[in-house]
Design a protein around this motif. Structure first.
Motif, PDB file in Angstrom:
ATOM      1  N   TYR A   1       3.436   0.350  -4.745  1.00  0.00           N
ATOM      2  CA  TYR A   1       3.206  -0.675  -3.716  1.00  0.00           C
ATOM      3  C   TYR A   1       1.975  -0.353  -2.863  1.00  0.00           C
ATOM      4  O   TYR A   1       1.242  -1.239  -2.434  1.00  0.00           O
ATOM      5  CB  TYR A   1       4.459  -0.863  -2.841  1.00  0.00           C
ATOM      6  CG  TYR A   1       5.552  -1.646  -3.544  1.00  0.00           C
ATOM      7  CD1 TYR A   1       5.380  -2.996  -3.838  1.00  0.00           C
ATOM      8  CD2 TYR A   1       6.747  -1.049  -3.920  1.00  0.00           C
ATOM      9  CE1 TYR A   1       6.372  -3.724  -4.488  1.00  0.00           C
ATOM     10  CE2 TYR A   1       7.753  -1.762  -4.571  1.00  0.00           C
ATOM     11  CZ  TYR A   1       7.557  -3.101  -4.851  1.00  0.00           C
ATOM     12  OH  TYR A   1       8.530  -3.828  -5.499  1.00  0.00           O
TER      13      TYR A   1
ATOM     14  N   TYR B   1      -1.181  -1.778  -4.300  1.00  0.00           N
ATOM     15  CA  TYR B   1      -1.393  -3.186  -3.952  1.00  0.00           C
ATOM     16  C   TYR B   1      -1.878  -3.310  -2.508  1.00  0.00           C
ATOM     17  O   TYR B   1      -2.776  -4.082  -2.200  1.00  0.00           O
ATOM     18  CB  TYR B   1      -0.091  -3.995  -4.114  1.00  0.00           C
ATOM     19  CG  TYR B   1       0.273  -4.297  -5.549  1.00  0.00           C
ATOM     20  CD1 TYR B   1      -0.596  -5.034  -6.359  1.00  0.00           C
ATOM     21  CD2 TYR B   1       1.472  -3.856  -6.102  1.00  0.00           C
ATOM     22  CE1 TYR B   1      -0.273  -5.309  -7.687  1.00  0.00           C
ATOM     23  CE2 TYR B   1       1.800  -4.127  -7.422  1.00  0.00           C
ATOM     24  CZ  TYR B   1       0.928  -4.852  -8.210  1.00  0.00           C
ATOM     25  OH  TYR B   1       1.243  -5.130  -9.514  1.00  0.00           O
ATOM     26  N   ALA B   2      -1.239  -2.517  -1.635  1.00  0.00           N
ATOM     27  CA  ALA B   2      -1.567  -2.627  -0.209  1.00  0.00           C
ATOM     28  C   ALA B   2      -3.032  -2.317   0.060  1.00  0.00           C
ATOM     29  O   ALA B   2      -3.634  -2.848   0.991  1.00  0.00           O
ATOM     30  CB  ALA B   2      -0.665  -1.688   0.598  1.00  0.00           C
ATOM     31  N   ARG B   3      -3.610  -1.473  -0.778  1.00  0.00           N
ATOM     32  CA  ARG B   3      -5.013  -1.088  -0.566  1.00  0.00           C
ATOM     33  C   ARG B   3      -5.997  -1.994  -1.307  1.00  0.00           C
ATOM     34  O   ARG B   3      -7.189  -1.749  -1.283  1.00  0.00           O
ATOM     35  CB  ARG B   3      -5.222   0.358  -1.042  1.00  0.00           C
ATOM     36  CG  ARG B   3      -4.591   1.382  -0.104  1.00  0.00           C
ATOM     37  CD  ARG B   3      -5.164   2.764  -0.350  1.00  0.00           C
ATOM     38  NE  ARG B   3      -4.727   3.314  -1.624  1.00  0.00           N
ATOM     39  CZ  ARG B   3      -3.623   4.049  -1.778  1.00  0.00           C
ATOM     40  NH1 ARG B   3      -2.848   4.313  -0.739  1.00  0.00           N
ATOM     41  NH2 ARG B   3      -3.290   4.522  -2.964  1.00  0.00           N
TER      42      ARG B   3
ATOM     43  N   ILE C   1       2.581  -8.592   0.353  1.00  0.00           N
ATOM     44  CA  ILE C   1       3.320  -8.121  -0.830  1.00  0.00           C
ATOM     45  C   ILE C   1       4.770  -8.558  -0.660  1.00  0.00           C
ATOM     46  O   ILE C   1       5.329  -8.431   0.432  1.00  0.00           O
ATOM     47  CB  ILE C   1       3.274  -6.579  -0.923  1.00  0.00           C
ATOM     48  CG1 ILE C   1       1.828  -6.080  -1.062  1.00  0.00           C
ATOM     49  CG2 ILE C   1       4.138  -6.067  -2.064  1.00  0.00           C
ATOM     50  CD1 ILE C   1       1.670  -4.574  -0.826  1.00  0.00           C
TER      51      ILE C   1
ATOM     52  N   SER D   1       2.321   0.645   3.102  1.00  0.00           N
ATOM     53  CA  SER D   1       1.772  -0.709   3.168  1.00  0.00           C
ATOM     54  C   SER D   1       1.104  -0.941   4.529  1.00  0.00           C
ATOM     55  O   SER D   1      -0.020  -1.457   4.604  1.00  0.00           O
ATOM     56  CB  SER D   1       2.920  -1.691   2.953  1.00  0.00           C
ATOM     57  OG  SER D   1       2.466  -2.821   2.315  1.00  0.00           O
ATOM     58  N   HIS D   2       1.804  -0.526   5.567  1.00  0.00           N
ATOM     59  CA  HIS D   2       1.253  -0.729   6.915  1.00  0.00           C
ATOM     60  C   HIS D   2       0.027   0.156   7.165  1.00  0.00           C
ATOM     61  O   HIS D   2      -0.900  -0.255   7.863  1.00  0.00           O
ATOM     62  CB  HIS D   2       2.333  -0.473   7.970  1.00  0.00           C
ATOM     63  CG  HIS D   2       3.370  -1.555   7.971  1.00  0.00           C
ATOM     64  ND1 HIS D   2       4.544  -1.464   8.665  1.00  0.00           N
ATOM     65  CD2 HIS D   2       3.403  -2.764   7.354  1.00  0.00           C
ATOM     66  CE1 HIS D   2       5.262  -2.563   8.478  1.00  0.00           C
ATOM     67  NE2 HIS D   2       4.594  -3.361   7.679  1.00  0.00           N
TER      68      HIS D   2
ATOM     69  N   THR E   1      -1.448  -3.925   5.313  1.00  0.00           N
ATOM     70  CA  THR E   1      -0.924  -5.069   4.545  1.00  0.00           C
ATOM     71  C   THR E   1       0.556  -5.287   4.858  1.00  0.00           C
ATOM     72  O   THR E   1       1.361  -4.355   4.710  1.00  0.00           O
ATOM     73  CB  THR E   1      -1.102  -4.808   3.032  1.00  0.00           C
ATOM     74  OG1 THR E   1      -2.483  -4.541   2.790  1.00  0.00           O
ATOM     75  CG2 THR E   1      -0.664  -6.008   2.203  1.00  0.00           C
TER      76      THR E   1
ATOM     77  N   ILE F   1       4.414  -6.538   4.313  1.00  0.00           N
ATOM     78  CA  ILE F   1       5.267  -6.508   3.118  1.00  0.00           C
ATOM     79  C   ILE F   1       6.634  -7.104   3.437  1.00  0.00           C
ATOM     80  O   ILE F   1       7.225  -6.781   4.466  1.00  0.00           O
ATOM     81  CB  ILE F   1       5.361  -5.059   2.547  1.00  0.00           C
ATOM     82  CG1 ILE F   1       6.215  -5.022   1.273  1.00  0.00           C
ATOM     83  CG2 ILE F   1       5.860  -4.054   3.572  1.00  0.00           C
ATOM     84  CD1 ILE F   1       6.030  -3.744   0.444  1.00  0.00           C
TER      85      ILE F   1
END
Ligand SMILES: Cc1cc2nc3c(=O)[nH]c(=O)nc-3n(C[C@H](O)[C@H](O)[C@H](O)COP(=O)(O)O)c2cc1C
Length: 392
Positions: free
Chosen positions: A53, A56-58, A64, A101-102, A106, A108
Motif C-alpha cells: 500500500y 501506491y501512496a508514494r 487508496i 499512507s499518511h 495519501t 486511505i
C-alpha cells in the motif's frame, strides 16, 4: 501529492482536487479495492502488505481503497489469507498501512466486507449464511485459492443474525476509524452478502427484506445507517454493482426504476459517496445515456466513484467531464503499474495488465513472481516493491 507534467495539462479534470466531506483529495485517481489474500491465516496485516500500500501512496494516487476486509469472527471471511478488522489485534495490524499512507500524504479508506454465500475459505467457522438457501452460481475462484468445484449451499440467515451483522459492520467501521483510516467503504457489490439481498434470485425471502426492490435494498440501508452513526465525521460510502464475481450476466431486473430506488434509498441514509463497479465501464445501460455510475449521480445526488475499464486517461477524463462520476477507481491498471498516476501525468505509458500478474493466485507473492519472470520493462519502483515483499 500534487502532480505536474504534460498529462496534468491534458487531463485537467482527472488531476483536479476534490473535497469529500472534510477530506481534501488531490486528484480523482483512486486505487480500486483489490483482494490480495496475502494476510496471515488469522487475518493480520503483514509488512509485505504495508509495503504494497505504501508503494501506491508514494505514486501520486488521490486516494487508496483497501481490499475487502472481513468484519467479524463468524461468517464474514470468504477467502483464506484475507485480512480482517474484527478485533483490536487485527485493527492494530492495519496501523502500519495507515501510517505509511499518511507519511506519503495519501488518504486511505478501508473497504469492509461480508462474503455471505461466497465463502471459499473461513478460518473461524464452518458453513455460510445468506438471505435464502440458494447455492451460488459458478465455481470457486481459483485465484483466491478456491477449491475445485462449486460453493457450499448456505443456510438462511436468522433475523437475529441480520441485526448482529449490521452491528458488526458498524463496529468494524469504528475500528477502522480509530486506527486512522480516512473513510469507510462498505462492499455492497459483486455478489457478496449485501448484494445477495439485492439480487432477486439469491433473495427469496417473504419478509420485509424480500420481494420488491424497496425491500431488497433494506439490508444495505440498515448497514449504511449503522456505519454512518459509527463514523459521523469521515466520508462513508458503499460499493454497488449489477454483476457478481460468480455471475457476469446479471442485470437489475427492474432496470432504470430499480436504479432510481437503489440510489435514492442509499442517499437517504446520509452517506457521502457511492462507488459503482461495472464490468462494461461507462457504457450506457438500460437504454439511457448514462452508465451505472452516471445513474448513481443522477438519482443519489452524492459523490460518485466510477469504476471499470477506465485505465485509459482519455476515457477517464471524458467520464468525469460528462458527469459519469466524480472519481475514477482503477483496478487492474493499478495492479499492473503502481505508478499509473505518475506516468499519466508525465505522458508515459503505464505497464499494461497481464493476467499472469494474478495467476495462479492474486497474491502479492504471485505478483512479485510475475515481475521476476518478466524482467523486461520492470521499473526500479517495482523491483523495490518486489524486494520489500521478500522482506515480509
Ligand atoms: C485481483 C483483484 C481483486 C479484487 N478485489 C476486490 C475487492 O476486494 N473488493 C472490490 O470491491 N472489488 C475487487 N476487485 C474489483 C476491482 O476493484 C475492480 O472493480 C475491477 O477490477 C474492475 O476495474 P478495472 O477494469 O479497472 O480492473 C478486484 C479485482 C481484482 C483484479
Amino acid at each position: 501529492m500534487t502532480l505536474t507534467g504534460p498529462g496534468v495539462e491534458k487531463f485537467p479534470t482527472l488531476f483536479s482536487s476534490y473535497k469529500l466531506k472534510n477530506l481534501n483529495i488531490s486528484n480523482r485517481c483512486i486505487v480500486s479495492p483489490m483482494t490480495r489474500t496475502s494476510a496471515t491465516e488469522d487475518g493480520l496485516v503483514t509488512n509485505q502488505i504495508a509495503d504494497y500500500y505504501a508503494r501506491y501512496a508514494r505514486s501520486g494516487w488521490g486516494l487508496i481503497i483497501t481490499e475487502g476486509t472481513y468484519i467479524d469472527f463468524r461468517y464474514s471471511q470468504g477467502y483464506t489469507y484475507q485480512p480482517g478488522i474484527a478485533d483490536e489485534r487485527q485493527q492494530e495490524s492495519w496501523r502500519k498501512v495507515v501510517e505509511a499512507s499518511h507519511a506519503a500524504g495519501t488518504p486511505i479508506f478501508m473497504q469492509i466486507f461480508h462474503c455471505g454465500a461466497i465463502n471459499q475459505g473461513n478460518y473461524w467457522v464452518e458453513g455460510s449464511i445468506a438471505p435464502s438457501v440458494v447455492k451460488p452460481k459458478g465455481e470457486q475462484i481459483p485465484r483466491y485459492r478456491g477449491a475445485a468445484g462449486g460453493f457450499q449451499t448456505p443456510r438462511e440467515i436468522t433475523n437475529e443474525e441480520i441485526e448482529t451483522v449490521v452491528e458488526s459492520f458498524g463496529e468494524a467501521a469504528k475500528r477502522a476509524d480509530e486506527v486512522g483510516f480516512d473513510g469507510i467503504e462498505v462492499h455492497g457489490a459483486n455478489g457478496y452478502l449485501p448484494d445477495q439481498f439485492l439480487t432477486k434470485y439469491t433473495n427469496q425471502r417473504e419478509d420485509d427484506y424480500g420481494g420488491p426492490i424497496e425491500n431488497r435494498i433494506k439490508f444495505h440501508c440498515k448497514i449504511m445507517n449503522a456505519v454512518r452513526s459509527a463514523v459521523p465525521n469521515k466520508p462513508v460510502g458503499v460499493r454497488i454493482s449489477q454483476t457478481k464475481v460468480n455471475d457476469f450476466e446479471y442485470n437489475w431486473p427492474g432496470g432504470i426504476s430499480d436504479a432510481e430506488v437503489i440510489f435514492s434509498k442509499l442517499a437517504e441514509t446520509g452517506i457521502d459517496f457511492i462507488d459503482c463497479s461495472a464490468h462494461l465501464g461507462v457504457t450506457p445501460i438500460f437504454d439511457t445515456k448514462n452508465s451505472l455510475s452516471g445513474l448513481a449521480k443522477k438519482y443519489s445526488g452524492l459523490t460518485v466513484i466510477s469504476n471499470g475499464k477506465l485505465q485509459d486517461p482519455i476515457v477517464a477524463e471524458k467520464a468525469l467531464i460528462e458527469s459519469e462520476g466524480d472519481f475514477v477507481a482503477i483496478g487492474k491498471g493499478a495492479l499492473a503499474d503502481f505508478e499509473w498516476p505518475l506516468k499519466i501525468a508525465a505522458e508515459n505509458d503505464p505497464f499494461p495488465f497481464d493476467p499472469g500478474m494474478i495467476t495462479p493466485y492474486a497474491t502479492l507473492d504471485c505478483n512479485k513472481d510475475f515481475w521476476t519472470k518478466n524482467p523486461d520493462g520492470v521499473s526500479s519502483e517495482i523491483v523495490e516493491a518486489r524486494d520489500a515483499g521478500e522482506r515480509a
